[in-house]
Design a protein around this motif. Sequence first.
Motif, PDB file in Angstrom:
ATOM      1  N   GLU A   1       0.835  -1.201   0.000  1.00  0.00           N
ATOM      2  CA  GLU A   1       0.000   0.000   0.000  1.00  0.00           C
ATOM      3  C   GLU A   1       0.860   1.237   0.000  1.00  0.00           C
ATOM      4  OE1 GLU A   1      -2.763  -1.738   3.317  1.00  0.00           O
ATOM      5  OE2 GLU A   1      -3.920  -0.319   2.126  1.00  0.00           O
ATOM      6  N   LYS A   2       0.463   2.194  -0.840  1.00  0.00           N
ATOM      7  CA  LYS A   2       1.232   3.440  -0.954  1.00  0.00           C
ATOM      8  C   LYS A   2       0.223   4.560  -1.144  1.00  0.00           C
ATOM      9  CE  LYS A   2       5.551   3.168  -3.334  1.00  0.00           C
ATOM     10  NZ  LYS A   2       6.280   3.348  -4.595  1.00  0.00           N
ATOM     11  N   GLY A   3      -0.259   5.117  -0.050  1.00  0.00           N
ATOM     12  CA  GLY A   3      -1.227   6.198  -0.150  1.00  0.00           C
ATOM     13  C   GLY A   3      -2.524   5.708  -0.775  1.00  0.00           C
ATOM     14  N   ARG A   4      -2.964   6.390  -1.828  1.00  0.00           N
ATOM     15  CA  ARG A   4      -4.226   6.014  -2.471  1.00  0.00           C
ATOM     16  C   ARG A   4      -4.074   4.798  -3.384  1.00  0.00           C
ATOM     17  NH1 ARG A   4      -6.343   9.026  -6.058  1.00  0.00           N
ATOM     18  NH2 ARG A   4      -4.515  10.294  -6.590  1.00  0.00           N
ATOM     19  N   PHE A   5      -2.852   4.399  -3.643  1.00  0.00           N
ATOM     20  CA  PHE A   5      -2.609   3.289  -4.559  1.00  0.00           C
ATOM     21  C   PHE A   5      -2.118   2.064  -3.803  1.00  0.00           C
ATOM     22  CE2 PHE A   5      -1.466   6.267  -8.389  1.00  0.00           C
ATOM     23  CZ  PHE A   5      -2.728   6.795  -8.340  1.00  0.00           C
ATOM     24  N   SER A   6      -2.651   0.901  -4.174  1.00  0.00           N
ATOM     25  CA  SER A   6      -2.190  -0.372  -3.602  1.00  0.00           C
ATOM     26  C   SER A   6      -1.984  -1.348  -4.745  1.00  0.00           C
ATOM     27  CB  SER A   6      -3.241  -0.955  -2.646  1.00  0.00           C
ATOM     28  OG  SER A   6      -3.578  -0.045  -1.634  1.00  0.00           O
ATOM     29  N   SER A   7      -1.048  -2.276  -4.565  1.00  0.00           N
ATOM     30  CA  SER A   7      -0.843  -3.303  -5.581  1.00  0.00           C
ATOM     31  C   SER A   7      -0.725  -4.647  -4.895  1.00  0.00           C
ATOM     32  CB  SER A   7       0.403  -3.004  -6.414  1.00  0.00           C
ATOM     33  OG  SER A   7       1.536  -2.875  -5.593  1.00  0.00           O
ATOM     34  N   PHE A   8      -1.302  -5.647  -5.555  1.00  0.00           N
ATOM     35  CA  PHE A   8      -1.362  -7.003  -5.004  1.00  0.00           C
ATOM     36  C   PHE A   8      -0.714  -7.955  -5.982  1.00  0.00           C
ATOM     37  CE2 PHE A   8      -3.001 -10.599  -2.751  1.00  0.00           C
ATOM     38  CZ  PHE A   8      -3.323 -11.535  -3.726  1.00  0.00           C
ATOM     39  N   LEU A   9      -0.067  -8.993  -5.442  1.00  0.00           N
ATOM     40  CA  LEU A   9       0.563 -10.000  -6.288  1.00  0.00           C
ATOM     41  C   LEU A   9       0.276 -11.395  -5.760  1.00  0.00           C
ATOM     42  CD1 LEU A   9       2.590 -10.810  -8.575  1.00  0.00           C
ATOM     43  CD2 LEU A   9       4.393 -10.651  -6.831  1.00  0.00           C
TER      44      LEU A   9
END
Lengths: 109, 115
Positions: free
Chosen positions: A56-64
């Motif tokens: 998670e990075k502020g308003r953006f999140s990434s999943f793998l």
Amino acid sequence: GQNIDQPTEMTATEGAIVQINCTYQTSGFNGLFWYQQHAGEAPTFLSYNVLDGLEEKGRFSSFLSRSKGYSYLLLKELQMKDSASYLCAVGGNDYKLSFGAGTTVTVRA
Amino acid sequence: DTGVSQDPRHKITKRGQNVTFRCDPISEHNRLYWYRQTLGQGPEFLTYFQNEAQLEKSRLLSDRFSAERPKGSFSTLEIQRTEQGDSAMYLCASSLLEGGQETQYFGPGTRLLVL
């Protein structure tokens, strides 16, 4: 070789959430990257995942999920300036990036 | 500004002419990549350097394309005898490969139009 798939377009309303999915098949894996690219500009780095799970990075999140060859980018509290193309890229052998064609996100008021 | 820079930003040329693009990476980055991007597509890998050594060239890169990084700092990409199919955005990226990880940072690109 690499095969990377992501949707071509998505539309969402200002303040909403949008999830951009990316599936990949690769012959080597050294991380999955998301870049943002505004029209006529260079890609800018958003996120990097090399282990399974959510970053998670502020308003953006990434999943793998490496076992499923699957990632998503989650954009929260959408703003008009988030209208752009979002590129999923896989770092393969020797860290070269292979990119998907990009997902154009349009944010409407 | 200490980011990746590219010059020129735009180039219009006639078919058959030679063109050369320059990329200045982020200082101390040991890797430099060239990509090509056409409308509606993601960037495609062309070639890359680690320091001054060119480690790989894509099969996409015909003999008309050559790249150098003579002192391990800036790089040039030359296209000889340009063709209309060479029209694209040429992107340069640099990275620091360290501890088995790297993140590539892109320059603003050179947009080439071959008439």
